[in-house]
Design a protein around this motif. Structure first.
Motif, PDB file in Angstrom:
ATOM      1  N   LEU A  52       0.743  -1.542   0.049  1.00  0.00           N
ATOM      2  CA  LEU A  52       0.079  -0.107   0.133  1.00  0.00           C
ATOM      3  C   LEU A  52       0.731   1.620   0.088  1.00  0.00           C
ATOM      4  O   LEU A  52       0.432   2.084  -0.588  1.00  0.00           O
ATOM      5  N   MET A  53       2.471   1.201   0.539  1.00  0.00           N
ATOM      6  CA  MET A  53       2.790   2.826   0.497  1.00  0.00           C
ATOM      7  C   MET A  53       3.226   2.490  -0.271  1.00  0.00           C
ATOM      8  O   MET A  53       3.700   3.270  -0.896  1.00  0.00           O
ATOM      9  N   ALA A  54       3.728   1.948  -1.217  1.00  0.00           N
ATOM     10  CA  ALA A  54       3.600   2.269  -2.726  1.00  0.00           C
ATOM     11  C   ALA A  54       3.079   2.122  -3.461  1.00  0.00           C
ATOM     12  O   ALA A  54       3.084   2.177  -4.946  1.00  0.00           O
ATOM     13  N   MET A  55       1.701   2.298  -3.543  1.00  0.00           N
ATOM     14  CA  MET A  55       0.787   2.570  -4.236  1.00  0.00           C
ATOM     15  C   MET A  55       0.759   0.750  -5.059  1.00  0.00           C
ATOM     16  O   MET A  55      -0.356   1.293  -6.259  1.00  0.00           O
ATOM     17  N   GLN A  56       0.261  -0.094  -4.531  1.00  0.00           N
ATOM     18  CA  GLN A  56       0.406  -1.351  -5.328  1.00  0.00           C
ATOM     19  C   GLN A  56      -0.689  -2.085  -4.467  1.00  0.00           C
ATOM     20  O   GLN A  56      -0.234  -2.665  -3.966  1.00  0.00           O
ATOM     21  N   PRO A  57      -2.126  -2.004  -5.012  1.00  0.00           N
ATOM     22  CA  PRO A  57      -2.529  -0.970  -4.917  1.00  0.00           C
ATOM     23  C   PRO A  57      -2.611   0.262  -4.254  1.00  0.00           C
ATOM     24  O   PRO A  57      -2.312   0.258  -3.105  1.00  0.00           O
ATOM     25  N   HIS A  58      -3.115   1.707  -5.134  1.00  0.00           N
ATOM     26  CA  HIS A  58      -3.583   2.708  -3.525  1.00  0.00           C
ATOM     27  C   HIS A  58      -4.663   2.119  -2.698  1.00  0.00           C
ATOM     28  O   HIS A  58      -5.699   0.600  -2.777  1.00  0.00           O
ATOM     29  N   PHE A  59      -4.859   3.381  -2.536  1.00  0.00           N
ATOM     30  CA  PHE A  59      -5.544   3.346  -0.122  1.00  0.00           C
ATOM     31  C   PHE A  59      -7.220   2.867  -1.203  1.00  0.00           C
ATOM     32  O   PHE A  59      -7.438   3.310  -2.617  1.00  0.00           O
ATOM     33  N   PRO A  60      -8.025   1.722  -0.542  1.00  0.00           N
ATOM     34  CA  PRO A  60      -8.079   0.836   0.251  1.00  0.00           C
ATOM     35  C   PRO A  60      -7.286  -0.352   0.627  1.00  0.00           C
ATOM     36  O   PRO A  60      -7.413  -1.162   0.971  1.00  0.00           O
ATOM     37  N   VAL A 218      -8.038  -6.025   8.508  1.00  0.00           N
ATOM     38  CA  VAL A 218      -7.156  -6.382   9.813  1.00  0.00           C
ATOM     39  C   VAL A 218      -5.726  -7.106   8.680  1.00  0.00           C
ATOM     40  O   VAL A 218      -5.048  -6.920   9.068  1.00  0.00           O
ATOM     41  N   ALA A 219      -6.258  -7.589   7.528  1.00  0.00           N
ATOM     42  CA  ALA A 219      -5.583  -7.998   6.724  1.00  0.00           C
ATOM     43  C   ALA A 219      -4.635  -6.695   6.013  1.00  0.00           C
ATOM     44  O   ALA A 219      -3.162  -6.757   6.026  1.00  0.00           O
ATOM     45  N   LEU A 220      -5.692  -5.605   6.115  1.00  0.00           N
ATOM     46  CA  LEU A 220      -4.366  -4.303   5.537  1.00  0.00           C
ATOM     47  C   LEU A 220      -3.695  -4.211   6.399  1.00  0.00           C
ATOM     48  O   LEU A 220      -2.958  -4.201   6.345  1.00  0.00           O
ATOM     49  N   ILE A 221      -4.166  -3.488   7.841  1.00  0.00           N
ATOM     50  CA  ILE A 221      -3.644  -3.186   8.916  1.00  0.00           C
ATOM     51  C   ILE A 221      -1.793  -3.757   8.517  1.00  0.00           C
ATOM     52  O   ILE A 221      -1.049  -3.446   8.755  1.00  0.00           O
ATOM     53  N   PHE A 222      -1.901  -5.352   8.967  1.00  0.00           N
ATOM     54  CA  PHE A 222      -0.493  -5.786   9.537  1.00  0.00           C
ATOM     55  C   PHE A 222       0.006  -6.033   7.951  1.00  0.00           C
ATOM     56  O   PHE A 222       0.734  -5.694   8.186  1.00  0.00           O
ATOM     57  N   SER A 223      -0.185  -5.898   6.770  1.00  0.00           N
ATOM     58  CA  SER A 223      -0.407  -5.921   6.112  1.00  0.00           C
ATOM     59  C   SER A 223       1.157  -4.435   5.216  1.00  0.00           C
ATOM     60  O   SER A 223       2.084  -4.130   5.508  1.00  0.00           O
ATOM     61  N   GLU A 224       0.459  -2.878   6.650  1.00  0.00           N
ATOM     62  CA  GLU A 224       1.058  -2.018   6.276  1.00  0.00           C
ATOM     63  C   GLU A 224       1.856  -2.065   7.789  1.00  0.00           C
ATOM     64  O   GLU A 224       2.845  -0.653   7.365  1.00  0.00           O
ATOM     65  N   GLY A 225       2.051  -2.711   8.539  1.00  0.00           N
ATOM     66  CA  GLY A 225       2.557  -2.752   9.663  1.00  0.00           C
ATOM     67  C   GLY A 225       1.897  -2.373  11.192  1.00  0.00           C
ATOM     68  O   GLY A 225       2.374  -2.689  11.823  1.00  0.00           O
ATOM     69  N   SER A 226       1.073  -1.405  11.205  1.00  0.00           N
ATOM     70  CA  SER A 226       0.759  -0.681  12.041  1.00  0.00           C
ATOM     71  C   SER A 226      -0.587  -0.415  12.448  1.00  0.00           C
ATOM     72  O   SER A 226      -0.633   0.465  10.836  1.00  0.00           O
ATOM     73  N   LEU A 227      -1.242   0.024  12.788  1.00  0.00           N
ATOM     74  CA  LEU A 227      -2.684   0.221  13.368  1.00  0.00           C
ATOM     75  C   LEU A 227      -2.846   2.583  12.449  1.00  0.00           C
ATOM     76  O   LEU A 227      -3.501   2.376  11.425  1.00  0.00           O
ATOM     77  N   THR A 228      -1.413   2.481  13.447  1.00  0.00           N
ATOM     78  CA  THR A 228      -1.066   3.863  12.946  1.00  0.00           C
ATOM     79  C   THR A 228      -0.921   4.394  12.111  1.00  0.00           C
ATOM     80  O   THR A 228      -1.069   5.333  10.568  1.00  0.00           O
ATOM     81  N   GLY A 229       0.313   3.152  10.723  1.00  0.00           N
ATOM     82  CA  GLY A 229       0.506   3.544  10.267  1.00  0.00           C
ATOM     83  C   GLY A 229      -0.224   3.552   8.985  1.00  0.00           C
ATOM     84  O   GLY A 229      -0.590   4.591   7.869  1.00  0.00           O
ATOM     85  N   PHE A 230      -1.523   2.634   9.098  1.00  0.00           N
ATOM     86  CA  PHE A 230      -2.384   2.256   8.455  1.00  0.00           C
ATOM     87  C   PHE A 230      -3.513   3.683   8.334  1.00  0.00           C
ATOM     88  O   PHE A 230      -3.920   3.965   6.752  1.00  0.00           O
ATOM     89  N   ILE A 231      -3.883   4.019   9.367  1.00  0.00           N
ATOM     90  CA  ILE A 231      -4.241   5.112   9.321  1.00  0.00           C
ATOM     91  C   ILE A 231      -4.290   6.172   8.428  1.00  0.00           C
ATOM     92  O   ILE A 231      -4.561   7.567   8.043  1.00  0.00           O
ATOM     93  N   LYS A 232      -2.761   7.241   8.938  1.00  0.00           N
ATOM     94  CA  LYS A 232      -2.298   7.962   8.254  1.00  0.00           C
ATOM     95  C   LYS A 232      -2.193   7.828   6.684  1.00  0.00           C
ATOM     96  O   LYS A 232      -1.979   8.876   6.099  1.00  0.00           O
ATOM     97  N   LEU A 233      -1.573   6.809   6.119  1.00  0.00           N
ATOM     98  CA  LEU A 233      -2.231   6.420   4.893  1.00  0.00           C
ATOM     99  C   LEU A 233      -3.288   6.661   4.208  1.00  0.00           C
ATOM    100  O   LEU A 233      -3.358   7.306   2.794  1.00  0.00           O
ATOM    101  N   SER A 234      -4.288   6.381   4.912  1.00  0.00           N
ATOM    102  CA  SER A 234      -5.630   6.834   4.468  1.00  0.00           C
ATOM    103  C   SER A 234      -5.923   8.057   4.542  1.00  0.00           C
ATOM    104  O   SER A 234      -6.465   8.862   3.314  1.00  0.00           O
ATOM    105  N   LEU A 235      -5.008   8.341   5.403  1.00  0.00           N
ATOM    106  CA  LEU A 235      -5.071  10.506   5.200  1.00  0.00           C
ATOM    107  C   LEU A 235      -4.684  11.215   4.796  1.00  0.00           C
ATOM    108  O   LEU A 235      -5.158  11.802   4.364  1.00  0.00           O
ATOM    109  N   ALA A 236      -3.490  10.548   4.209  1.00  0.00           N
ATOM    110  CA  ALA A 236      -2.808  10.568   3.022  1.00  0.00           C
ATOM    111  C   ALA A 236      -3.211  10.626   1.558  1.00  0.00           C
ATOM    112  O   ALA A 236      -3.767  11.463   1.158  1.00  0.00           O
TER     113      ALA A 236
END
Length: 483
Positions: A52-60, A218-236
């Protein structure tokens, strides 16, 4: 010679099934090999490496769609075609729920006929044959729609789990279909009203529904590494997704009435229902004019009204009206509604003849468009081929086109640019090279109040079919002449 009613019904079923088979085979014969937009690149790259961080794919993340592509990729060895093939196969499975939903209102023969008309809707077929999540989402939508009716008609409230599970699959394919969750509320209300379930049971089912959604979230959160990182990515992603200048129509720059017209006429009717063929609209108008206009009194129609209204408001106010693909579920709901009116009573010979012509026209359009989509290069591919043979050192400034050029491994320098100020600063490093701009960059500069009339000269334009490439069907290259 007058054809008997049983024979007429049999022939209608045969014609309907043959039409579906022709379209399905054409979809498999003309699998789209191109990856021609930012979103398509995101999805395609995610099949090989989900990030997700590399936009592969983009959020969500669209996890169930990407999973489908991953399962088929070993067989086709092409991530883009794997996604398209998943769309085709999953969309073909929707024939069952479409028929079952139609059967609640129509006879068996007219249910097959309506299914064929809905399935072969040309713009839907075009979108199914692209590496985008719309095709799979449309299939999941029909399964979810049918499951709501299935659960509604059963006294055993355990069947509520079926639409809850299918809603999870639907949202895991395309989160923007969230407004259709209102169907679950309708089901809960109906069960309470008919006293076939209790509040306590609905609370349990609600928890199950949340658990189903959590499976992919939850699977996406784990793929991102943490809930905080997932939320930041979604907001960005959400903060910039609808505001960047470039290909999209900006809400602030068009009036509500302009937006409403584009959304309803251009996107839903002209593109979605008719695929820009005037004959399709004409046939529907005549059929409605000569039909008895009987709207069946059935809970399915209440569900259609509710789901259509909720998504219509969402699509009008929150979706990018530059892309007609966002209206696909509205398109199929309208066609379903039209079929329920036209075929609710025994049709006249004229109605049957016109309807057969409509189906035949759609099937013909499908074959022609599918072949064109699979063989005619998108505008960005044409531009890339031209620049690869350019006889001067160049640097190309683009908007979203850069994502596709990266995917195509373009051998020349290309950069995504957003502001004229940065362009002025960056272009100084390329003195001695020919500096080129795409029309989206020029449009963006002008939106920032920059006058470019004496600073650019047109080089060449590249075109493709607007149905396939709604934003980048025409790309114009400009040469920078300024200092």
């Amino acid at each position: 010679m007058k054809i008997s009613i049983p024979l007429q019904c049999t022939l209608l079923i045969i014609v309907s099934i043959l039409s579906i088979i022709i379209v399905f085979i054409s979809q498999l014969m003309f699998v789209n090999p191109f990856t021609s937009s930012w979103d398509q690149v995101d999805f395609t790259l995610a099949v090989s490496r989900f990030d997700l961080m590399a936009m592969q794919p983009h959020f969500p993340g669209y996890p169930f769609f990407i999973l489908g592509g991953k399962m088929l990729n070993p067989f086709v060895k092409n991530p883009s075609e794997a996604l398209t093939l998943f769309n085709i196969l999953f969309y073909a499975s929707s024939i069952f729920p479409v028929y079952k939903v139609c059967r609640r209102l129509l006879t068996s023969s007219y249910s097959w006929f309506s299914t064929a008309i809905i399935y072969s809707t040309s713009y839907c077929i075009i979108m199914v044959n692209q590496p985008m999540s719309e095709g799979a989402a449309l299939a999941a939508f029909w399964w979810y729609f049918w499951s709501l009716l299935f659960a509604f008609e059963r006294r055993n409230s355990t069947y509520i789990l079926l639409p809850l599970g299918l809603l999870s699959i639907l949202l895991g394919i395309r989160l923007s279909y969230l407004p259709f969750a209102i169907g679950i509320l309708f089901l809960f209300y109906s069960k309470l009203k008919n006293k076939t379930t209790t509040w306590r049971e609905l609370i349990y089912f609600s928890l199950f529904g949340l658990a189903f959604q959590a499976c992919w979230v939850v699977a996406l959160i784990f793929s991102e590494g943490s809930l905080t990182g997932f939320i930041k990515l979604s907001l960005a992603f959400t903060s910039g997704h609808f505001n960047d200048w470039g290909g999209a129509i900006e809400t602030s720059k068009i009036s509500f009435f302009e937006r409403f017209f584009i959304f309803t006429w251009d996107n839903i009717v002209w593109t979605g229902i008719a695929a820009r063929f005037a004959i399709i609209i004409l046939i529907y108008i005549i059929l409605l004019a000569i039909s008895k206009k009987n709207v069946p009194a059935h809970p399915v129609m209440k569900l259609v009204y509710l789901m259509f209204s909720s998504y219509f408001i969402w699509g009008l106010l929150a979706q990018n009206v530059d892309k007609a693909r966002h209206t696909l579920p509205l398109v199929v709901l309208i066609i379903f509604f039209l079929c329920s009116i036209i075929f609710s009573k025994k049709g006249s010979f004229l109605i049957l003849t016109l309807s057969l012509f409509l189906l035949g026209q759609q099937v013909w359009n499908d074959v022609v468009l599918l072949k064109a989509e699979a063989t005619e290069r998108p505008a960005i591919y044409k531009m890339n081929a031209f620049l690869e043979k350019f006889d001067e050192p160049i640097v190309l400034y683009t908007w979203e086109e850069t994502r596709v050029l990266q995917y195509l491994h373009a051998p020349y320098t290309h950069k995504r640019i957003e502001t004229f100020q940065f362009f002025q600063s960056d272009s100084k490093y390329y003195r001695g090279k020919t500096i080129l701009l795409t029309d989206k960059v020029v449009k963006g500069f002008r939106a920032q109040g920059i006058s470019l009339d004496s600073k650019i000269s047109k080089v060449l334009s590249f075109q493709s079919n607007e149905l396939f490439d709604p934003v980048y069907h025409e790309i114009t290259l400009y040469k920078w002449e300024g200092n």
